[in-house]
Design a protein around this motif. Structure first.
Motif, PDB file in Angstrom:
ATOM      1  N   LEU A 141       0.844  -1.200   0.000  1.00 40.88           N
ATOM      2  CA  LEU A 141       0.000   0.000   0.000  1.00 40.88           C
ATOM      3  C   LEU A 141       0.881   1.252   0.000  1.00 40.88           C
ATOM      4  N   PRO A 142       0.382   2.344  -0.593  1.00 38.58           N
ATOM      5  CA  PRO A 142       1.212   3.555  -0.662  1.00 38.58           C
ATOM      6  C   PRO A 142       1.161   4.376   0.631  1.00 38.58           C
ATOM      7  N   PHE A 143       0.909   3.733   1.750  1.00 31.90           N
ATOM      8  CA  PHE A 143       0.947   4.408   3.055  1.00 31.90           C
ATOM      9  C   PHE A 143       1.210   3.333   4.104  1.00 31.90           C
ATOM     10  N   ASP A 144       1.569   3.787   5.287  1.00 36.14           N
ATOM     11  CA  ASP A 144       1.917   2.849   6.346  1.00 36.14           C
ATOM     12  C   ASP A 144       0.714   2.685   7.277  1.00 36.14           C
ATOM     13  N   LEU A 145       0.155   1.478   7.289  1.00 32.97           N
ATOM     14  CA  LEU A 145      -1.048   1.234   8.111  1.00 32.97           C
ATOM     15  C   LEU A 145      -0.806   1.584   9.581  1.00 32.97           C
ATOM     16  N   ALA A 146       0.448   1.441  10.009  1.00 29.89           N
ATOM     17  CA  ALA A 146       0.756   1.697  11.421  1.00 29.89           C
ATOM     18  C   ALA A 146       0.632   3.180  11.755  1.00 29.89           C
ATOM     19  N   LYS A 147       0.724   4.028  10.719  1.00 26.82           N
ATOM     20  CA  LYS A 147       0.819   5.469  11.014  1.00 26.82           C
ATOM     21  C   LYS A 147      -0.418   6.254  10.614  1.00 26.82           C
ATOM     22  N   VAL A 148      -1.441   5.587  10.124  1.00 29.38           N
ATOM     23  CA  VAL A 148      -2.637   6.316   9.681  1.00 29.38           C
ATOM     24  C   VAL A 148      -3.298   6.967  10.906  1.00 29.38           C
ATOM     25  N   PRO A 149      -3.450   8.304  10.918  1.00 28.09           N
ATOM     26  CA  PRO A 149      -4.056   8.914  12.104  1.00 28.09           C
ATOM     27  C   PRO A 149      -5.568   8.678  12.167  1.00 28.09           C
ATOM     28  N   ARG A 150      -6.169   8.578  10.971  1.00 26.58           N
ATOM     29  CA  ARG A 150      -7.616   8.342  10.946  1.00 26.58           C
ATOM     30  C   ARG A 150      -8.026   7.843   9.565  1.00 26.58           C
ATOM     31  N   PHE A 151      -8.951   6.900   9.564  1.00 27.46           N
ATOM     32  CA  PHE A 151      -9.573   6.496   8.306  1.00 27.46           C
ATOM     33  C   PHE A 151     -10.871   7.270   8.151  1.00 27.46           C
ATOM     34  N   THR A 152     -11.162   7.677   6.913  1.00 28.98           N
ATOM     35  CA  THR A 152     -12.478   8.234   6.601  1.00 28.98           C
ATOM     36  C   THR A 152     -13.113   7.264   5.625  1.00 28.98           C
ATOM     37  N   ILE A 153     -14.236   6.676   6.036  1.00 31.77           N
ATOM     38  CA  ILE A 153     -14.877   5.683   5.161  1.00 31.77           C
ATOM     39  C   ILE A 153     -16.103   6.317   4.533  1.00 31.77           C
ATOM     40  N   THR A 154     -16.246   6.129   3.226  1.00 36.80           N
ATOM     41  CA  THR A 154     -17.418   6.695   2.554  1.00 36.80           C
ATOM     42  C   THR A 154     -17.890   5.789   1.428  1.00 36.80           C
ATOM     43  N   ALA A 155     -19.190   5.812   1.175  1.00 35.88           N
ATOM     44  CA  ALA A 155     -19.801   4.958   0.150  1.00 35.88           C
ATOM     45  C   ALA A 155     -21.284   5.302   0.093  1.00 35.88           C
ATOM     46  N   CYS A 156     -22.026   4.589  -0.736  1.00 34.94           N
ATOM     47  CA  CYS A 156     -23.478   4.800  -0.845  1.00 34.94           C
ATOM     48  C   CYS A 156     -24.187   3.449  -0.690  1.00 34.94           C
ATOM     49  N   GLY A 157     -25.431   3.508  -0.233  1.00 34.79           N
ATOM     50  CA  GLY A 157     -26.297   2.332  -0.231  1.00 34.79           C
ATOM     51  C   GLY A 157     -25.709   1.190   0.581  1.00 34.79           C
ATOM     52  N   THR A 158     -25.799   0.019   0.013  1.00 30.89           N
ATOM     53  CA  THR A 158     -25.312  -1.177   0.697  1.00 30.89           C
ATOM     54  C   THR A 158     -23.811  -1.095   0.970  1.00 30.89           C
ATOM     55  N   ALA A 159     -23.072  -0.537   0.032  1.00 35.26           N
ATOM     56  CA  ALA A 159     -21.623  -0.423   0.225  1.00 35.26           C
ATOM     57  C   ALA A 159     -21.315   0.433   1.462  1.00 35.26           C
ATOM     58  N   TYR A 160     -22.188   1.411   1.734  1.00 32.95           N
ATOM     59  CA  TYR A 160     -22.005   2.244   2.919  1.00 32.95           C
ATOM     60  C   TYR A 160     -22.140   1.398   4.191  1.00 32.95           C
ATOM     61  N   TYR A 161     -23.079   0.468   4.165  1.00 28.12           N
ATOM     62  CA  TYR A 161     -23.240  -0.373   5.354  1.00 28.12           C
ATOM     63  C   TYR A 161     -22.048  -1.317   5.536  1.00 28.12           C
ATOM     64  N   ALA A 162     -21.417  -1.709   4.436  1.00 24.19           N
ATOM     65  CA  ALA A 162     -20.175  -2.490   4.567  1.00 24.19           C
ATOM     66  C   ALA A 162     -19.129  -1.620   5.264  1.00 24.19           C
ATOM     67  N   GLY A 163     -19.057  -0.352   4.847  1.00 23.48           N
ATOM     68  CA  GLY A 163     -18.129   0.577   5.488  1.00 23.48           C
ATOM     69  C   GLY A 163     -18.461   0.784   6.962  1.00 23.48           C
ATOM     70  N   PHE A 164     -19.749   0.749   7.275  1.00 23.26           N
ATOM     71  CA  PHE A 164     -20.217   0.951   8.655  1.00 23.26           C
ATOM     72  C   PHE A 164     -19.719  -0.199   9.547  1.00 23.26           C
ATOM     73  N   VAL A 165     -19.813  -1.414   9.035  1.00 24.33           N
ATOM     74  CA  VAL A 165     -19.283  -2.555   9.796  1.00 24.33           C
ATOM     75  C   VAL A 165     -17.768  -2.374   9.984  1.00 24.33           C
ATOM     76  N   ALA A 166     -17.095  -1.928   8.914  1.00 29.33           N
ATOM     77  CA  ALA A 166     -15.639  -1.775   8.973  1.00 29.33           C
ATOM     78  C   ALA A 166     -15.236  -0.750  10.031  1.00 29.33           C
ATOM     79  N   LYS A 167     -16.082   0.240  10.239  1.00 22.43           N
ATOM     80  CA  LYS A 167     -15.778   1.234  11.285  1.00 22.43           C
ATOM     81  C   LYS A 167     -15.640   0.521  12.643  1.00 22.43           C
TER      82      LYS A 167
END
Ligand code: G6P
Length: 607
Positions: free
Chosen positions: A283-309
């Motif tokens: 990945l082009p970033f270091d997972l260990a150093k991510v200060p925050r994820f912003t998850i976004t999507a629509c419809g059902t995909a949004y609910y997948a993102g919601f679980v991921a939160k």
């Protein structure tokens, strides 16, 4: 929304156009139409409703010709009738359009003042008249289109065909995708590679702002500043065969049943079968150093993102912001330096999700896309892609895309937890084993199909249905309610079980089925109390849990479905399946068009 196909062929093109439209019908099915050139004249056939209606018209009045354009519509401006069906045409040009022309009123008024007569209520028809206006000023087709494009505001993919020009089509893209297909002495335009898959695999995607002048052998592409540009031609993997339903009555049911297999296919990209270790691509970033994820999507995909939160917060201990893309894109939310935006999308073309992605890039976020269509705009614009391997999803209501999105996001959560040192080796091994077992457990869940079909009779008679869950089961409750609304047209609400007493409890009486999503997890007892509260008010509980949960609470439920006992981490993936089946069977009982529910479209390329 709306599907576009155009062909300059060596043979009769109408049957090929119709075949292309059938592959695009998931984009809209309010009306369909085709135009070809017959002795240099534009001829059209259009029909309200499904492509089958257009085929019936073509049976009665066939359309010959070796150059043509065709369209399947999801209505934005103007009701779905024949007059508003595309192609729109003058005697000089015919056009098909996907998207919205925002300033159409202003241009239409000008053209009416200049003597043009409009027949439809659409925004699209203005393009035909505007191009005609420039053609009437002695411009060549290419110049006329270039001039028209400069006047148009909004988002669109367009294909245009010109009277007297048997060897010419022009396409343009601003926002929604448009692909150019290269055949053997034939050339094609299409909304996506799938539309052209039976014709060619050699595809070139226009970039945003491009337009293309196509003849039977080649294509010249120009950018928004009219400069000739080169764009890559790629081989796509889209299958030439029209995807069939097999022995299933609907695509949705087939896709529900494919889940054990496609979750397995998806896992194969992320899980080492020998060690069970989760491995992500570089990945082009270091997972260990991510200060925050912003998850976004629509419809059902949004609910997948919601679980991921929940997963990322609980297992990887990383802050997560979550919003639907249509809000995030306009919220002007400050996003932290070094942050990562995760966009989730089956199609990779959803207009709001794409716009949110672009907002994320402006805010200097690295963008990670969880996407099912590898050639899509979102896949191409993201900094990194974690593909789902669901295969083509045809049913408008998303099912297998959702569970494969969850699979990828679970793998991401685990990889992030490992990188940040928030789980020990033993726990990591336990969770990755639990993920590895999901395909087998999903097959066990499908064995409850018959029981869910019976339960659907209770749901089918309801006017309102409540879905309750806590923690990661809360987004599953939301998804369950969405599935039911989408395809059965029964009003349903998903609620956080603990929040129910602040409102929806007022809805409960003997008529309201309450679907409780309650795997045995650390919140089970809380959900159990909320379930008791609904039963005390006469609510009919349909209880989705495992053996231990049903032993504790099954007595008070109208009925219980015993799902496999699994680590709570993977429960959301498995509990998605019964809510899909319940919605499916309810819709079948109600006699709705399960695969193409009213007013919806699979790929929403307008905002
Ligand atoms: C439409 C579809 C949904 C889908 C949503 C997002 O509303 O009907 O099934 O979840 O779009 O689509 P995407 O392709 O971005 O996942």
């Amino acid at each position: 929304m709306c599907g576009i196909v155009g062909i300059i062929g060596k043979r009769e093109v109408t049957p090929l156009l119709i075949e292309g439209l059938k592959r695009l019908e998931y984009r809209g099915y309010d009306s369909a139409g085709v135009a070809t050139l017959v002795n240099g004249h534009i001829k059209r056939r259009r029909a309200q409703g499904r492509i089958a209606n257009l085929e019936a018209k073509l049976q009665e009045r066939p359309l010959t010709g070796t150059v043509g354009i065709a369209h399947t519509r999801w209505a934005t401006h103007g009701v779905p009738n024949e007059v508003n069906a595309h192609p729109h045409a003058t005697d000089r040009v015919a056009i098909i359009h996907n998207g919205i022309i925002e300033n159409f009123q202003e241009i239409k008024s000008e053209l009416i003042a200049a003597g043009h007569t409009f027949e439809s209520q659409t925004d699209s028809e203005v393009v035909a008249h505007l191009v005609t206006h420039y053609l009437n000023q002695q411009m060549r087709p290419k110049e006329a289109v270039a001039a028209a494009l400069k006047r148009l505001h909004g988002a669109f993919a367009l294909a245009l065909m010109f009277a007297g020009e048997h060897d010419l089509l022009i396409g343009a893209r601003r926002g929604p995708p448009l692909a150019v297909g290269y055949g053997d002495g034939e050339m094609y335009l299409g909304s996506d590679a799938l539309a052209l898959a039976a014709l060619t695999r050699k595809i070139c995607y226009l970039e945003d702002g491009d337009y293309v002048v196509v003849n039977g052998r080649s294509a010249e592409i120009y950018d928004a500043n009219d400069r000739a540009v080169a764009r890559k031609v790629v081989e796509t993997a889209a299958s030439g065969a029209l995807i069939g339903k097999g022995q299933f009555p609907h695509f949705m049911l087939k896709e529900i049943y494919e889940q054990p297999a496609v979750i397995g296919d998806t896992l194969a990209s992320y899980l080492n079968p020998a060690t069970f270790a989760i491995n992500l691509p570089a990945l082009p970033f270091d997972l260990a150093k991510v200060p925050r994820f912003t998850i976004t999507a629509c419809g059902t995909a949004y609910y997948a993102g919601f679980v991921a939160k929940y997963w990322l917060e609980q297992v990887a201990r990383v802050p997560v912001e979550l919003d639907v893309a249509s809000e995030l894109r306009y919220r002007n939310a400050p996003l932290p330096a070094g942050g990562v935006m995760i966009v989730v999308s089956q199609s990779g073309e959803t207009a709001d999700t794409l716009a949110a992605l672009r907002y994320g890039k402006e805010q200097k976020q690295k963008v990670l896309a969880v996407v099912n269509v590898p050639e899509s705009s979102i896949a191409r614009e993201a900094d990194a892609v974690l593909p789902t391997r669901a295969g083509p999803e045809i049913g408008v209501a998303s099912t297998k895309a959702f569970t494969t999105q969850l699979t990828v996001l679970a793998a991401l959560a685990l990889a992030t937890a490992r990188a940040r040192g928030t789980i020990d080796k033993a726990r990591e091994a336990k969770l990755s084993h639990a993920i590895a077992e999901v395909p087998a457990r999903a097959a066990e869940v499908l064995a409850h199909d018959k029981q869910l079909k019976l339960i659907a009779h209770v749901v089918a008679h309801a006017r309102d249905v409540l879905y309750l869950g806590r923690g990661p089961s809360y987004p599953i409750a939301l998804e369950g309610a969405l599935k039911l609304k989408e395809i059965s047209y029964i009003h349903a609400e998903g609620y956080a079980a603990g929040e129910m007493k602040h409102g929806p409890i007022a809805l409960i009486d003997e008529q309201v089925p309450i679907i409780v999503v309650a795997p045995s997890d650390e919140l089970f007892d809380k959900t159990a109390s909320n379930t008791q509260e609904t039963v005390a008010r006469g609510g009919k509980v349909i209880f989705l849990s495992d053996k231990a949960g049903i032993e504790k609470l099954g007595d008070i439920a109208l009925t219980s479905v015993e799902l496999p006992a699994v680590d709570p981490f993977v429960a959301p993936i498995l509990y998605a399946i019964p809510v899909q089946l319940l919605a499916y069977h309810t819709a079948v009982i109600k006699g709705t068009d399960v695969d193409k529910p009213r007013n919806l479209a699979k790929s929403v390329t307008v905002e």
